[in-house]
Scaffold this motif. Structure first.
Motif, PDB file in Angstrom:
ATOM      1  N   ASP A 181      -9.409  -8.352 -23.073  1.00 13.65           N
ATOM      2  CA  ASP A 181      -9.618  -9.584 -23.981  1.00 13.65           C
ATOM      3  C   ASP A 181      -8.704 -10.617 -23.584  1.00 13.65           C
ATOM      4  O   ASP A 181      -8.648 -11.643 -24.221  1.00 13.65           O
ATOM      5  N   SER A 182      -7.625 -10.673 -22.649  1.00 14.06           N
ATOM      6  CA  SER A 182      -6.738 -11.440 -22.391  1.00 14.06           C
ATOM      7  C   SER A 182      -6.196 -11.062 -21.201  1.00 14.06           C
ATOM      8  O   SER A 182      -6.398 -10.070 -20.543  1.00 14.06           O
ATOM      9  N   PRO A 183      -5.507 -12.115 -20.509  1.00 17.77           N
ATOM     10  CA  PRO A 183      -5.115 -11.869 -19.064  1.00 17.77           C
ATOM     11  C   PRO A 183      -4.019 -10.848 -18.727  1.00 17.77           C
ATOM     12  O   PRO A 183      -3.371 -10.455 -19.854  1.00 17.77           O
ATOM     13  N   SER A 184      -3.760 -10.458 -17.620  1.00 14.52           N
ATOM     14  CA  SER A 184      -2.739  -9.384 -17.171  1.00 14.52           C
ATOM     15  C   SER A 184      -2.364  -9.854 -16.063  1.00 14.52           C
ATOM     16  O   SER A 184      -2.825 -10.360 -15.243  1.00 14.52           O
ATOM     17  N   THR A 185      -0.777  -9.331 -15.950  1.00 17.46           N
ATOM     18  CA  THR A 185      -0.206  -9.599 -14.689  1.00 17.46           C
ATOM     19  C   THR A 185       0.535  -8.221 -14.334  1.00 17.46           C
ATOM     20  O   THR A 185       1.204  -7.536 -14.962  1.00 17.46           O
ATOM     21  N   LEU A 186       0.311  -7.754 -13.127  1.00 17.65           N
ATOM     22  CA  LEU A 186       0.562  -6.567 -12.441  1.00 17.65           C
ATOM     23  C   LEU A 186       1.785  -6.792 -11.500  1.00 17.65           C
ATOM     24  O   LEU A 186       1.541  -7.284 -10.528  1.00 17.65           O
ATOM     25  N   ARG A 187       2.974  -6.448 -11.824  1.00 18.05           N
ATOM     26  CA  ARG A 187       3.989  -6.868 -11.046  1.00 18.05           C
ATOM     27  C   ARG A 187       4.688  -5.670 -10.215  1.00 18.05           C
ATOM     28  O   ARG A 187       4.516  -4.417 -10.736  1.00 18.05           O
ATOM     29  N   GLY A 188       5.505  -5.938  -9.154  1.00 18.40           N
ATOM     30  CA  GLY A 188       6.345  -5.015  -8.657  1.00 18.40           C
ATOM     31  C   GLY A 188       5.794  -3.901  -7.514  1.00 18.40           C
ATOM     32  O   GLY A 188       6.182  -2.805  -7.121  1.00 18.40           O
ATOM     33  N   VAL A 189       4.456  -4.365  -7.071  1.00 22.92           N
ATOM     34  CA  VAL A 189       3.712  -3.472  -6.233  1.00 22.92           C
ATOM     35  C   VAL A 189       3.252  -4.223  -4.826  1.00 22.92           C
ATOM     36  O   VAL A 189       2.331  -3.993  -4.146  1.00 22.92           O
ATOM     37  N   ALA A 190       3.994  -4.817  -4.316  1.00 25.28           N
ATOM     38  CA  ALA A 190       3.855  -5.262  -3.032  1.00 25.28           C
ATOM     39  C   ALA A 190       3.643  -4.289  -2.098  1.00 25.28           C
ATOM     40  O   ALA A 190       2.890  -4.469  -0.961  1.00 25.28           O
ATOM     41  N   HIS A 191       4.455  -3.164  -2.333  1.00 24.07           N
ATOM     42  CA  HIS A 191       4.404  -2.110  -1.139  1.00 24.07           C
ATOM     43  C   HIS A 191       3.039  -1.378  -1.180  1.00 24.07           C
ATOM     44  O   HIS A 191       2.667  -0.868  -0.287  1.00 24.07           O
ATOM     45  N   LEU A 192       2.036  -1.812  -2.138  1.00 22.84           N
ATOM     46  CA  LEU A 192       0.614  -1.156  -1.923  1.00 22.84           C
ATOM     47  C   LEU A 192      -0.118  -2.032  -0.935  1.00 22.84           C
ATOM     48  O   LEU A 192      -1.226  -1.309  -0.624  1.00 22.84           O
ATOM     49  N   ARG A 193       0.345  -3.006  -0.423  1.00 28.92           N
ATOM     50  CA  ARG A 193      -0.189  -3.403   0.752  1.00 28.92           C
ATOM     51  C   ARG A 193      -0.310  -2.583   2.169  1.00 28.92           C
ATOM     52  O   ARG A 193      -0.967  -2.625   3.050  1.00 28.92           O
ATOM     53  N   LEU A 194       0.700  -1.285   2.045  1.00 24.24           N
ATOM     54  CA  LEU A 194       0.737  -0.584   3.077  1.00 24.24           C
ATOM     55  C   LEU A 194       0.327   0.764   2.545  1.00 24.24           C
ATOM     56  O   LEU A 194       0.577   1.625   3.404  1.00 24.24           O
ATOM     57  N   HIS A 195      -0.441   0.804   1.786  1.00 23.87           N
ATOM     58  CA  HIS A 195      -0.910   2.324   1.376  1.00 23.87           C
ATOM     59  C   HIS A 195      -2.298   2.601   2.089  1.00 23.87           C
ATOM     60  O   HIS A 195      -2.470   2.217   3.243  1.00 23.87           O
ATOM     61  N   GLU A 196      -3.222   3.618   1.375  1.00 25.90           N
ATOM     62  CA  GLU A 196      -4.259   4.061   2.255  1.00 25.90           C
ATOM     63  C   GLU A 196      -4.989   2.754   2.604  1.00 25.90           C
ATOM     64  O   GLU A 196      -5.900   2.942   3.639  1.00 25.90           O
TER      65      GLU A 196
END
Length: 445
Positions: free
Chosen positions: A343-358
């Protein structure tokens, strides 16, 4: 090696027709299972791994160790005297040898944990895998092993495919490594460290380490196998881990349920305002998935640890969240899916490394949620999600198991969502479609 089909059948994600009330037994942890297999293979005596995860990633690990000469006997049921029962694997260590070929699939634990093991084998060990595995970071492990005395032929790629020219032993010693792209780089060296002639001292020299709980898991499991490990948490230098050379004990280990794989089922309770119970949720664990209790409570649910397990209940409302996921990045796809329905916006931080996952999980989540009508924006280190009314459509998975379960979560609340290649969930969660259907039917409730 393993090829991915160009086209996959579409799986209609079931739409929840009411509140979910179910008990869901989650299979064992992949992270624990694959670490346990490596430590048992390097031990000086046979050991047991009980309630292991049987999935593509754990099968690839077991098959790879067998190729190196390790005996792994699978039994349908066994008892360790602790009431665990269930399936058990007896691991019989042996002199590691080649020549052999290891298929890593797209399993980060296999492609990173086993090259150090291969340096202890006599003979050449070739590593290959899915096309995506060629793109995943491995150069830091390769260069570190060379510093420690290994001979590795990778044609200068710093990536798969490669051949470890095993000499039957590795000198070991001190090595600097930038593990800011994956904590698995550190775990890979620590797991084999007791078998190196000088042990190993791993010094991280990059930016902040992601997924620290997984390094703590590695350290605890090493200590349980008899290794001496010095860590920053124990008063040592920051970002330095030391493992002394020693024989490892053959242990009898019971694998915990995979708490990260409980995420879609807990999300179902949150989204529908229902209740889901996960049996055998540990009261103390190093698994990053344990953070779901805090995160999903902040997003609108409530939970209680009982003798029956973790009982999680949704309130019927989903709130946005601003959260640093650097230590629990694998939870990002599922959290993003829930956030898209909030019901409101979200910000998910600290996960730049996910660009290199599966796959590049940040780009994939942005594309797929926006393709259903959402408004997701990539940031330098994460995602900003503004909830919008969503509609049906094809949710592509990019051969990524957590993308598939994220799509299923959205499909609970949005009609007409079709998941491309839901079979990719077999990487860590075998038979997910059946488990999802059983949950929706109230099985075990």
């Amino acid at each position: 090696m393993t090829e991915t089909p160009a086209l996959h059948a579409l799986w209609p994600a079931p739409l929840a027709d009411g509140t979910v009330h179910a008990t869901v037994t989650v299979p064992g942890s992949k992270s624990v299972t694959n670490r346990a297999l490596v430590l048992a293979a390097l031990a000086a005596e046979p050991g047991w791994v009980r309630r292991p995860l049987r999935s593509r990633d754990s099968r690839l690990m077991a098959d790879a160790l067998r190729a190196l000469g390790v005996g792994i006997e699978e039994t349908a049921s066994s008892s360790s005297g602790d009431g665990s029962g269930g399936e058990a694997w007896r691991i019989i260590p042996a002199a590691l040898h080649g020549p052999a070929t290891v298929d890593v699939g797209n399993a980060g634990t296999v492609m990173r944990f086993l090259p150090p093991v291969a340096t202890l084998a006599a003979g050449d060990i070739r590593f290959d895998g899915d096309p995506r595995s060629y793109e995943r970071p491995l150069g830091q492990v390769i260069s570190a092993l060379r510093t420690l005395g290994a001979r590795i032929d990778d044609d200068g790629r710093g990536a798969l495919p490669l051949t470890v020219q095993g000499g039957g032993a590795l000198e070991g010693g001190v090595v600097e490594i930038d593990a800011s792209n994956s904590s698995q780089f550190v775990s890979a060296l620590l797991l084999s460290g007791p078998r190196f002639n000088q042990g190993v001292e791993v010094r991280h020299v990059g930016t902040a380490l992601p997924s620290m709980p997984h390094i703590r898991m590695t350290v605890e499991m090493l200590r349980a196998a008899g290794a001496q490990v010095d860590t920053p948490e124990a008063g040592g230098e920051p970002n330095v881990w030391r493992v002394s050379p020693s024989a490892l004990l053959g242990r009898d280990m019971v694998v915990e349920p995979d708490l990260s794989n409980a995420q879609p089922f807990l999300a179902a309770a949150l989204i529908t305002g229902g209740t889901v119970t996960i049996p055998d949720w540990p009261r103390r664990t190093t698994q990053p998935g344990d953070e779901l209790r805090r995160i999903f409570t902040e997003m609108g649910g409530s939970c209680e640890l009982t003798d029956a397990g973790l009982v999680f209940t949704g309130s019927g409302k989903i709130h946005g969240i601003d959260v640093d996921l650097s230590e629990v990045g694998e939870l990002t796809p599922g959290i993003a899916a829930v956030a898209a329905l909030a019901d409101s916006p979200s910000t998910l931080r600290g996960v730049a490394h996910l660009r290199l996952h599966e796959t590049d999980r940040l780009a994939a989540l942005t594309a797929e949620i926006n393709g259903l009508g959402g408004e997701v924006t990539e940031t330098a280190d994460g995602l900003h999600i503004r909830p919008r009314p969503l509609h049906g459509g094809v949710f592509h998975t990019y051969d990524d198991h957590r993308m598939a379960t994220a799509g299923a979560v959205i499909g609970l609340a949005v009609g007409g969502v079709e998941i491309e290649n839901v079979a990719t969930t077999a990487k860590t969660l075998p038979d997910f479609p059946r488990m999802w259907a059983d949950m929706l039917s109230g099985a075990g409730a």
